[in-house]
Design a protein around this motif. Structure first.
Motif, PDB file in Angstrom:
ATOM      1  N   GLU A 248     -11.141   0.367   9.265  1.00 55.06           N
ATOM      2  CA  GLU A 248     -11.134  -0.552   8.331  1.00 55.06           C
ATOM      3  C   GLU A 248      -9.430  -0.659   7.297  1.00 55.06           C
ATOM      4  OE1 GLU A 248     -13.494  -2.029   6.235  1.00 55.06           O
ATOM      5  OE2 GLU A 248     -15.269  -0.518   6.703  1.00 55.06           O
ATOM      6  N   SER A 249      -8.678   0.122   8.497  1.00 53.16           N
ATOM      7  CA  SER A 249      -7.811   0.729   7.284  1.00 53.16           C
ATOM      8  C   SER A 249      -6.828  -0.185   9.335  1.00 53.16           C
ATOM      9  CB  SER A 249      -7.172   2.419   7.802  1.00 53.16           C
ATOM     10  OG  SER A 249      -7.049   2.572   8.952  1.00 53.16           O
ATOM     11  N   SER A 390     -14.855   1.961   1.228  1.00 51.62           N
ATOM     12  CA  SER A 390     -14.228   1.324   0.424  1.00 51.62           C
ATOM     13  C   SER A 390     -13.222   0.778   0.881  1.00 51.62           C
ATOM     14  CB  SER A 390     -15.226   1.033  -1.276  1.00 51.62           C
ATOM     15  OG  SER A 390     -14.956   0.432  -2.287  1.00 51.62           O
ATOM     16  N   ILE A 391     -12.606  -0.298   0.529  1.00 47.93           N
ATOM     17  CA  ILE A 391     -10.613  -0.579   0.816  1.00 47.93           C
ATOM     18  C   ILE A 391     -10.217  -2.293  -0.089  1.00 47.93           C
ATOM     19  CG2 ILE A 391     -11.331  -1.233   3.232  1.00 47.93           C
ATOM     20  CD1 ILE A 391      -8.587   0.360   3.961  1.00 47.93           C
ATOM     21  N   PHE A 398      -7.902   3.251   0.201  1.00 43.33           N
ATOM     22  CA  PHE A 398      -9.054   3.507   0.711  1.00 43.33           C
ATOM     23  C   PHE A 398     -10.151   4.815   0.361  1.00 43.33           C
ATOM     24  CE2 PHE A 398      -6.403   5.364   3.538  1.00 43.33           C
ATOM     25  CZ  PHE A 398      -7.269   6.468   3.807  1.00 43.33           C
ATOM     26  N   GLN A 399     -11.061   4.791   0.366  1.00 45.04           N
ATOM     27  CA  GLN A 399     -11.997   5.515  -0.032  1.00 45.04           C
ATOM     28  C   GLN A 399     -13.105   5.752   0.946  1.00 45.04           C
ATOM     29  OE1 GLN A 399     -12.089   6.083  -4.602  1.00 45.04           O
ATOM     30  NE2 GLN A 399     -13.717   7.357  -4.487  1.00 45.04           N
ATOM     31  N   THR A 426      -2.997   3.220   3.623  1.00 44.64           N
ATOM     32  CA  THR A 426      -3.103   3.688   5.136  1.00 44.64           C
ATOM     33  C   THR A 426      -2.433   3.895   5.694  1.00 44.64           C
ATOM     34  OG1 THR A 426      -4.750   1.506   4.859  1.00 44.64           O
ATOM     35  CG2 THR A 426      -3.210   2.101   6.765  1.00 44.64           C
ATOM     36  N   PRO A 427      -0.617   3.148   5.954  1.00 45.23           N
ATOM     37  CA  PRO A 427       0.560   4.364   6.316  1.00 45.23           C
ATOM     38  C   PRO A 427       0.869   5.635   5.823  1.00 45.23           C
ATOM     39  CG  PRO A 427       0.916   2.133   4.880  1.00 45.23           C
ATOM     40  CD  PRO A 427      -0.594   2.220   4.869  1.00 45.23           C
TER      41      PRO A 427
END
Lengths: 478, 453
Positions: A248-249, A390-391, A398-399, A426-427
């Motif tokens: 996702e990320s 979820s993102i 995200f979570q 993310t980062p």
């Protein structure tokens, strides 16, 4: 069938700037048990032709279930008509590619479609029964999947190649209910288990019946476990959850079509920009990510993608810095890349190829085994097996929630915790990566529910991961 | 003469070998979808396909085989495959299965959900809609992204119990996302049974105007009063349909309404039903088992009244199917409502809904919503394409998107007012065989919603 496609490409050559066609035949066998009964036992066969043309700057794609000349001609005519009906647009170049030629087959030691149904059912029924000892287990399910795809690809640039891939795997899940609470536990992963590009031997090696008892016990134990606390702490992710975190990320965020804005109205865009290459600090120096369409067993492994570009290994992140994208011929050319990353993949014959993940893998580190990593952690939480994800549409915030977690105190795995969750950006999250387990812990995890595109397509991809540790993560967010 | 799909279904049924029952389902799809981004066409997909699905029943067990080849030999092979798998299922289980048998025939009511003009799938109509969207975007200095699609789906069910049903529907969908140079975006969409009901100009204007309205601010996480446009409400209701009204989940004791039927679960202002022929919905005549669709109240004045069933989930609790099977013989994950309708209230529009709010959030749509704890209806997701700050009763400034983590029942429990005008809202997602669904609902104001990031 090759002759049909070659004739069709000859016919298309004078009417389109570019055209390609895929003949696809697929067989899918899905089996599920539910509380001892055979809940799902389906065999689906599908075959058809998809024709893609480019006229000016507009693409047209038409699919038909027929595989004869008349059906092919009709599909070509429809593809041309829809390309021509769209507003005029400038033609962008396609990155060059040598015409694909040859035949490629994924390894499958035991053809899953040759294995008697009775054998598969016996394993599933046994695993199902093994989860139903405690009355609080309300639902026990065991799953099996076998998937075979054979396709022939041709283009007006002289490509003609054939491929055959076989996928197989399964999993089990127990749902326990008591006092208004419902807890779930799965093995070896959630969402129907673990699927690999392999034969029936992969399913056999999962040893589902032998895992049934602990899966059910843990589902029941979660009912009385304390909830995951809300705090900022050290987080260790097991390989399966880390695979989805990576998916996702990182995976979606480096898809070049998203980055260039052509998926903005549905899948979304990305916090990454096309000019971030060799500049963006994606994570800590321990972060090394590779998109590898050659990894044995990966669901994103192939000889050629669906526009005839050979499967390849592309460095995505090296020592924490962004080094590459997932790309197609069109998006690569627009971003100024010399060649396509070979990531155009389509679901079946009736969808056109999109930029999709291949096998986006986090390279292993040197932190030893998971138990070594826990022993080297003073305080934190270990989370395992995805339950919710979820993102946002830029792949930035995200979570996630997992099925189970354990607190870590003084280097020991202690109490089981229920309802674990964590969130991040993310980062910043990847900057907190400070340990990745070693090669023996690394494995590919199959993801068979990756949705993208309009009309929607579900892609099968894999992610190689080993458990890893992240510092300063917000947990207990839900 | 029987419609072509029903004729094919009956030929397929005739190929089935004897057992305790069999069903043939034929689904014929013709569809066209044009995508666009950055005010340019990007992809166009035209699809013609037919699926034949054969379901065999033996001693309470079910087996299914499907093909998209329709010649006599292919149908015989498919029938043999269905028979093979159901025999294997019965043998492996060792005891009788729980499937009660295929439903008896019942007369389905007609609807007017087929539009011949839409069924033409005219690519020029799509091209014209794209041109309209591009022009509207240019007028506001933004770029247009989105999709236009039309489809015709014919479904036929024939079974050994005598079911012989045929349904033909069309659907059309247009969405426009306007995106400004700074990344600010706005969304609007329309869904209907016919292309003629879509207005590309209105949709594009609404979306692109939202995108061109200033630099967004950040809002601290917390609980705020919220006005949800119908698209956002529809997302929440779709999740509620899955988590609360699934009869199989209810029987498993994992459903959100276990022990709560007959009690007040949301605000008394909420009246929710599954209404397959309600004006503005996407009608269907029957479900995947051929059981006729009929209106079914789900929440009345805030009180949960019932869950929905297919034949299989109904048998577990001694009830009858309510016509909500998603696959022949029922899906493994259970039945679900597909025509949710929530009644409107008294507020003229979204502006009136905003009026009592001193400081709150205006949400156009929700995105990547997923269940965190299904039994609690706890969801998380993000706002997208049009999130604004409400101050002193009116929308004042755009906001960066927010993450919410809250329960659907809680959000609906705190509803203070509903809009008077309901619209059909759909995501226009077509995974697998085209099955257009949507929710008819109004915008609403809820007293609070929990934003976590």
């Amino acid at each position: 069938m090759s002759a049909l496609l070659l004739d069709l490409m000859d016919s298309a050559a004078g009417r389109a700037d570019y055209a390609d066609a895929r003949l696809v035949h697929s067989d899918v066998e899905r089996i599920s048990t539910r509380n001892g009964a055979i809940d799902e036992l389906d065999h689906t066969e599908e075959e058809g032709l998809g024709v893609r043309v480019r006229v000016g700057g507009a693409w047209g794609f038409a699919a038909t279930r027929g595989t004869d000349r008349a059906a092919a001609d009709e599909a070509l005519a429809r593809a041309l008509a829809v390309a021509l009906a769209q507003p005029r647009t400038r033609a962008t170049p396609l990155a060059p590619v040598a015409p694909a030629r040859g035949d490629w087959r994924s390894p499958a030691r035991i053809d899953p479609f040759d294995v008697p149904l009775e054998d598969k059912l016996a394993t599933l029924v046994s695993a199902d029964a093994g989860m139903r000892g405690d009355p609080r287990v309300k639902v026990a399910r065991a799953h099996y999947l076998a998937h075979r795809v054979e396709k022939t690809f041709a283009s007006t640039e002289g490509a003609l190649c054939t491929q055959r891939s076989t996928e197989c795997g399964g999993g089990i899940v127990a749902l326990a209910v008591s006092d208004g609470d419902a807890q779930v536990r799965s093995h070896p992963g959630s969402f129907r288990g673990d699927i690999a590009q392999a034969g029936h031997e992969h399913f056999t090696a999962l040893h589902l019946p032998s895992a049934a008892a602990w899966v059910a016990d843990e589902a029941v134990a979660l009912l009385s476990a304390p909830p995951c606390p809300a705090e900022r702490t050290t987080l260790i992710l097991d390989g399966e959850q880390l695979a989805l975190q990576l998916h996702e990320s990182v995976g979606h965020a480096v898809e070049l079509d998203r980055i260039l804005g052509t998926e903005a109205s549905y899948a979304g865009t990305s916090f990454v920009s096309a000019t971030d290459l060799d500049r963006l600090r994606y994570g800590s120096p321990l972060m090394n990510v590779t998109a590898d369409a050659t990894a044995p067993g990966g669901l994103g492994t192939f000889g050629w993608d669906d526009e005839g570009v050979a499967g390849q290994r592309t460095p995505i992140v090296r020592d924490g810095e962004l080094q590459g994208f997932l790309s197609s011929r069109e998006s690569a050319a627009e971003a100024g890349l010399e060649r396509s990353g070979g990531c155009m993949r389509a679901e079946g014959f009736a969808r056109q190829p999109l930029v999709r993940m291949t096998n986006v893998n986090l390279e292993p580190g040197d932190a030893g085994s998971l138990e070594d990593l826990i022993a080297a952690t003073d305080r934190g939480v270990l989370m395992a097996t995805n339950r919710s994800w979820s993102i946002d549409s830029r792949r930035l915030h995200f979570q996630f929630a997992t099925e189970a977690a354990w607190e870590i105190v003084d280097g020991e795995r202690r109490r089981l915790l229920k309802n674990p969750s964590y969130a991040g950006t993310t980062p910043a999250f990847w900057a907190g990566l400070d340990a990745v387990c070693s090669s023996p812990e690394w494995q590919l995890w199959g993801v068979v529910n990756c949705g993208k595109g309009e009309p929607g397509q579900v892609a099968h991809v894999s992610h190689g991961t080993a458990p890893a540790r992240f510092r300063g993560v917000e947990i207990g967010v839900a | 003469m029987a419609p072509a799909a029903l004729d094919l279904a009956e030929r397929a049924l005739a190929a089935m070998v004897s057992g305790d029952g069999a069903q043939a389902t034929v689904t014929k799809e013709r569809s066209l979808l044009l995508r666009f981004a950055r005010s340019r066409p990007t992809q166009a997909t035209s699809l013609n396909d037919t699926t034949v699905e054969l379901t065999a029943v033996r001693d309470g067990h079910v087996g299914t085989a499907a093909t998209n080849r329709t010649d006599a030999e292919a149908l015989r092979a498919c029938a043999r495959a269905a028979d093979t798998v159901v025999r294997a299922a019965a043998a492996a289980a060792g005891t009788s299965g729980s499937y009660p048998g295929l439903p008896a025939p019942a007369r389905a009511r007609a609807h007017a959900a087929h539009d011949p003009e839409t069924a033409r799938l005219d690519p020029d109509a799509g091209g014209a809609a794209l041109t309209t969207a591009f022009e509207a975007a240019a007028g506001h200095g933004v770029e247009a992204h989105g999709a236009w699609t039309a489809g015709e789906v014919e479904t036929a069910v024939a079974s050994s119990t005598g079911v012989a049903a045929n349904d033909r529907v069309t659907d059309a969908f247009l969405k426009v996302v306007g995106i400004a140079g700074d990344g600010r975006s706005g969304y609007a969409s329309q869904t209907a049974c016919s292309l003629g009901a879509l207005d590309p100009h209105v949709t594009a204007e609404r979306a692109t105007r939202k995108a061109a309205c200033g630099t967004p601010d950040r809002l601290e996480p917390g609980e705020y009063p919220v006005v949800l446009e119908a698209h956002a409400v529809a997302d929440l209701l779709t999740w509620l349909g899955t988590l609360a009204f699934n009869g199989l989940a209810h029987a498993d004791e994992r459903g959100a309404l276990c022990g709560r039927l007959g009690t007040r679960v949301v605000s008394p202002a909420i009246n929710l039903s599954d209404s397959p022929r309600y004006p503005g919905t996407l009608p269907r005549a029957f479900d995947a088992e051929g059981v006729p669709k009929a209106p079914l109240p789900l929440i009345q004045d805030g009180v949960a009244t019932r869950v929905v069933h297919d034949t299989r989930s109904a048998a577990l609790v001694g009830a009858q199917s309510t016509g909500h099977a998603l696959t022949p013989a029922g899906a493994g994950d259970g039945p679900s409502p597909t025509n949710l309708v929530m009644m409107g209230g008294g507020a003229a529009d979204e502006a009136e809904l905003c009026r009592p709010i001193e400081r709150g959030v205006y949400v156009t749509r929700l995105w990547y919503t997923n269940a965190v704890r299904p039994k609690e209806t706890l969801l998380t997701g993000v706002t997208r394409d049009g999130t604004f700050l409400i101050e002193d009763g009116r929308v004042t400034r755009p906001l960066h998107d927010l993450r919410f983590t809250d329960t659907v029942l809680g959000i609906l429990g705190r509803v203070q007012e509903l809009g008077a005008r309901s619209v059909l809202s759909s995501e226009g997602e077509f995974y697998g065989r085209r099955f257009a669904t949507g929710v008819v609902c109004p915008p609403l104001r809820t007293g609070s919603m929990r934003f976590t990031a």
